[in-house]
Design a protein around this motif. Structure first.
Motif, mmCIF file in Angstrom:
data_model
loop_
_atom_site.group_PDB
_atom_site.id
_atom_site.type_symbol
_atom_site.label_atom_id
_atom_site.label_comp_id
_atom_site.label_asym_id
_atom_site.label_seq_id
_atom_site.Cartn_x
_atom_site.Cartn_y
_atom_site.Cartn_z
ATOM 1 N N VAL A 1 0.931 -1.204 -0.074
ATOM 2 C CA VAL A 1 0.073 0.154 -0.013
ATOM 3 C C VAL A 1 0.860 1.233 0.050
ATOM 4 C CG1 VAL A 1 -1.720 1.287 1.320
ATOM 5 C CG2 VAL A 1 -1.805 -1.290 1.135
ATOM 6 N N THR A 2 0.699 2.043 -0.916
ATOM 7 C CA THR A 2 1.435 3.312 -0.907
ATOM 8 C C THR A 2 0.651 4.400 -1.386
ATOM 9 O OG1 THR A 2 1.741 3.399 -3.617
ATOM 10 C CG2 THR A 2 3.443 2.047 -2.158
ATOM 11 N N ASP A 3 0.997 5.786 -1.158
ATOM 12 C CA ASP A 3 0.194 6.929 -2.066
ATOM 13 C C ASP A 3 0.264 6.915 -3.258
ATOM 14 O OD1 ASP A 3 2.611 8.024 -2.449
ATOM 15 O OD2 ASP A 3 2.318 9.798 -0.767
ATOM 16 N N SER B 1 0.248 -11.668 -2.352
ATOM 17 C CA SER B 1 -1.042 -11.930 -2.889
ATOM 18 C C SER B 1 -1.460 -10.288 -3.202
ATOM 19 C CB SER B 1 -1.988 -12.734 -2.012
ATOM 20 O OG SER B 1 -3.156 -12.419 -2.315
ATOM 21 N N PRO B 2 -1.689 -9.949 -4.361
ATOM 22 C CA PRO B 2 -2.457 -8.846 -4.703
ATOM 23 C C PRO B 2 -4.005 -8.683 -4.127
ATOM 24 C CG PRO B 2 -2.325 -9.955 -6.729
ATOM 25 C CD PRO B 2 -1.498 -10.618 -5.637
ATOM 26 N N GLN B 3 -4.374 -9.933 -3.803
ATOM 27 C CA GLN B 3 -5.690 -9.571 -3.177
ATOM 28 C C GLN B 3 -5.683 -9.240 -1.719
ATOM 29 O OE1 GLN B 3 -4.935 -12.080 -4.974
ATOM 30 N NE2 GLN B 3 -6.242 -12.144 -6.887
ATOM 31 N N MET B 4 -4.497 -9.818 -1.022
ATOM 32 C CA MET B 4 -4.416 -9.683 0.215
ATOM 33 C C MET B 4 -3.837 -8.052 0.536
ATOM 34 S SD MET B 4 -2.759 -13.063 1.724
ATOM 35 C CE MET B 4 -2.494 -12.465 3.509
ATOM 36 N N ALA B 5 -3.118 -7.574 -0.525
ATOM 37 C CA ALA B 5 -2.652 -6.331 -0.296
ATOM 38 C C ALA B 5 -4.096 -5.298 -0.427
ATOM 39 C CB ALA B 5 -1.737 -5.861 -1.432
ATOM 40 N N ASN B 6 -4.802 -5.747 -1.336
ATOM 41 C CA ASN B 6 -6.023 -4.855 -1.670
ATOM 42 C C ASN B 6 -7.173 -4.957 -0.505
ATOM 43 O OD1 ASN B 6 -7.553 -3.172 -3.691
ATOM 44 N ND2 ASN B 6 -9.093 -5.009 -3.506
ATOM 45 N N ALA B 7 -6.910 -6.146 0.164
ATOM 46 C CA ALA B 7 -8.023 -6.090 1.457
ATOM 47 C C ALA B 7 -7.402 -5.127 2.577
ATOM 48 C CB ALA B 7 -7.824 -7.372 1.976
ATOM 49 N N THR B 8 -6.042 -5.144 2.701
ATOM 50 C CA THR B 8 -5.465 -4.007 3.564
ATOM 51 C C THR B 8 -5.854 -2.647 3.020
ATOM 52 O OG1 THR B 8 -3.502 -5.667 3.989
ATOM 53 C CG2 THR B 8 -3.170 -3.298 4.582
ATOM 54 N N LEU B 9 -5.534 -2.346 1.773
ATOM 55 C CA LEU B 9 -5.820 -1.014 1.287
ATOM 56 C C LEU B 9 -7.231 -0.465 1.469
ATOM 57 C CD1 LEU B 9 -5.151 1.303 -0.691
ATOM 58 C CD2 LEU B 9 -6.105 -0.169 -2.672
ATOM 59 N N GLN B 10 -8.165 -1.569 1.162
ATOM 60 C CA GLN B 10 -9.834 -1.174 1.756
ATOM 61 C C GLN B 10 -9.930 -0.968 3.027
ATOM 62 O OE1 GLN B 10 -11.624 -0.529 -0.923
ATOM 63 N NE2 GLN B 10 -9.894 -1.579 -2.201
ATOM 64 N N LEU C 1 -7.540 0.272 5.339
ATOM 65 C CA LEU C 1 -6.868 1.641 5.389
ATOM 66 C C LEU C 1 -7.878 2.750 4.834
ATOM 67 C CD1 LEU C 1 -3.313 1.000 4.644
ATOM 68 C CD2 LEU C 1 -4.161 1.442 6.952
ATOM 69 N N LYS C 2 -8.459 2.569 3.807
ATOM 70 C CA LYS C 2 -9.156 3.564 2.921
ATOM 71 C C LYS C 2 -10.382 3.933 3.995
ATOM 72 C CE LYS C 2 -8.427 3.782 -1.767
ATOM 73 N NZ LYS C 2 -8.883 3.252 -3.411
ATOM 74 N N ALA C 3 -11.047 2.933 4.686
ATOM 75 C CA ALA C 3 -12.319 3.099 5.355
ATOM 76 C C ALA C 3 -11.999 3.842 6.580
ATOM 77 C CB ALA C 3 -12.827 1.683 5.855
ATOM 78 N N SER C 4 -10.782 4.006 6.999
ATOM 79 C CA SER C 4 -10.431 4.492 8.341
ATOM 80 C C SER C 4 -9.638 5.942 7.999
ATOM 81 C CB SER C 4 -9.512 3.800 9.256
ATOM 82 O OG SER C 4 -8.561 3.163 8.742
ATOM 83 N N ASN C 5 -9.128 6.301 6.707
ATOM 84 C CA ASN C 5 -8.379 7.134 6.215
ATOM 85 C C ASN C 5 -8.768 7.773 5.017
ATOM 86 O OD1 ASN C 5 -5.629 7.146 8.335
ATOM 87 N ND2 ASN C 5 -6.193 4.941 7.627
#
Length: 327
Positions: free
Chosen positions: A64-66, A88-97, A99-103
């Motif tokens: 996850v980056t800016d 796994s890009p899917q696991m990275a995307n789950a982390t992204l979602q 983080l997006k929810a709280s930021n």
């Protein structure tokens, strides 16, 4: 192009437990039959850091980056700064979602990086200094030491590794014979894998690498001076991050193979990626220069034939550069 083939090559003890069926029931400390029982052993020279970086170079990892590619460092507690790379890009995307929810004010995305370019610089450089800044900030940030870099395997492959290490030999034989497992049997196997596995106990920095000893890929020589019609095919041992990819490719090969190969007992071997790199960096009886890491490929419903694997060039073109933004 890559073509799969099987060999009658015996397992090298350097790959750990390996009898017919590989890790089903191998005991620690057992002596293996050597490929060379007597006489001189072939020893291959240690690989340099540059060679190992190149060997890892075509494997993408995700973080996850800016929007500028600067890394997002997470703080699970006040004393710990953690940066996650995901296989796994899917696991990275789950982390992204998450983080997006709280930021919501942060412009966050997934960026891909070459494992070869980050291996020594980040995963092995425990005390390297990094610049920390909020992803949505324009300031220079503060220099910090002690960021923990965590490489996270796909949880399915982590579970597969644990099950390989803990499966009862009798269960392994039942699986090979095509017998159905009851839900209760499956739950017991999963419970045993969770509690008894000697390795792969944590969810990061233990990356399973799977291989079948008899499996070989034939790789066309690269372009350039060697790309003549007479140039020989290069035979390589494939090493997989995805257990499912390996098994599917093996089954596809057996489906196309002659009768003499259909009864080949696959010797499944399992190593941890840091162990592989450690072995490569020393003299070895394994010719690691003729091994090939296979990046994980999501399987299409139609199996390997329907799964379009992106080329090495496509994967590399999607990766970030040498650096990780301000990291």
């Amino acid at each position: 192009g890559l073509d799969v083939s099987a060999t009658a090559a015996k397992s090298s003890s350097a790959f750990g437990v390996s009898r017919g069926g590989g890790l089903f029931g191998g005991k620690a400390g057992e002596k293996e039959d050597s490929a060379v029982a007597d006489g001189e052993r072939t020893v291959y020279p240690a690989m340099s850091q540059e060679e190992i970086e190149e060997w890892l170079g075509h494997i993408p990892v995700f973080a996850v980056t800016d929007s500028k590619g600067s890394g997002v460092v997470l703080r699970p507690d006040n004393d710990t700064s953690v940066f996650y790379f995901f296989m796994s890009p899917q696991m990275a995307n789950a982390t992204l979602q998450t983080l997006k929810a709280s930021n919501e004010d942060m412009d966050l995305q997934i960026s891909a990086f070459s494992l070869g370019k980050i291996w020594y610089k980040m995963l092995e450089g425990a005390d390297s200094e990094v610049k920390l800044r909020r992803p949505d900030s324009e300031d220079e940030g503060v220099t910090s030491k002690g960021v923990q870099y965590r490489l996270v395997p796909d949880t399915r492959d982590l579970m597969g590794a644990r099950m390989l290490l803990t499966m009862d030999p009798a269960d392994g034989e039942r699986l090979k014979a095509g017998e159905e497992f009851t839900v209760e049997d499956a739950q017991k196997a999963v419970q045993k894998a969770m509690s008894d596995s000697p390795k792969f106990k944590q969810s990061y920095n233990e990356i399973p690498v799977f291989m079948i000893q008899q499996m070989r890929l034939q790789k066309q020589p690269g372009e350039g001076a060697d790309a003549t019609p007479e140039a020989e095919l290069v035979t390589m041992l494939p090493m997989y991050f995805s257990l499912q990819n390996m098994v599917s490719t093996w089954q596809q090969f057996l489906g196309q193979a002659g009768a003499d190969v259909k009864d080949v007992e696959p010797a499944i071997n399992l190593l941890e990626l840091h162990e592989v790199v450690e072995l490569m960096s020393k003299e070895s009886e394994i010719d690691f220069r003729n091994t090939l890491l296979i990046p994980p490929v999501p399987m299409s419903p139609g199996g390997p034939e329907a799964t379009a694997a992106s080329t090495e060039e496509e994967q590399i073109s999607q990766m970030g550069g040498e650096t990780l933004g301000d990291l």
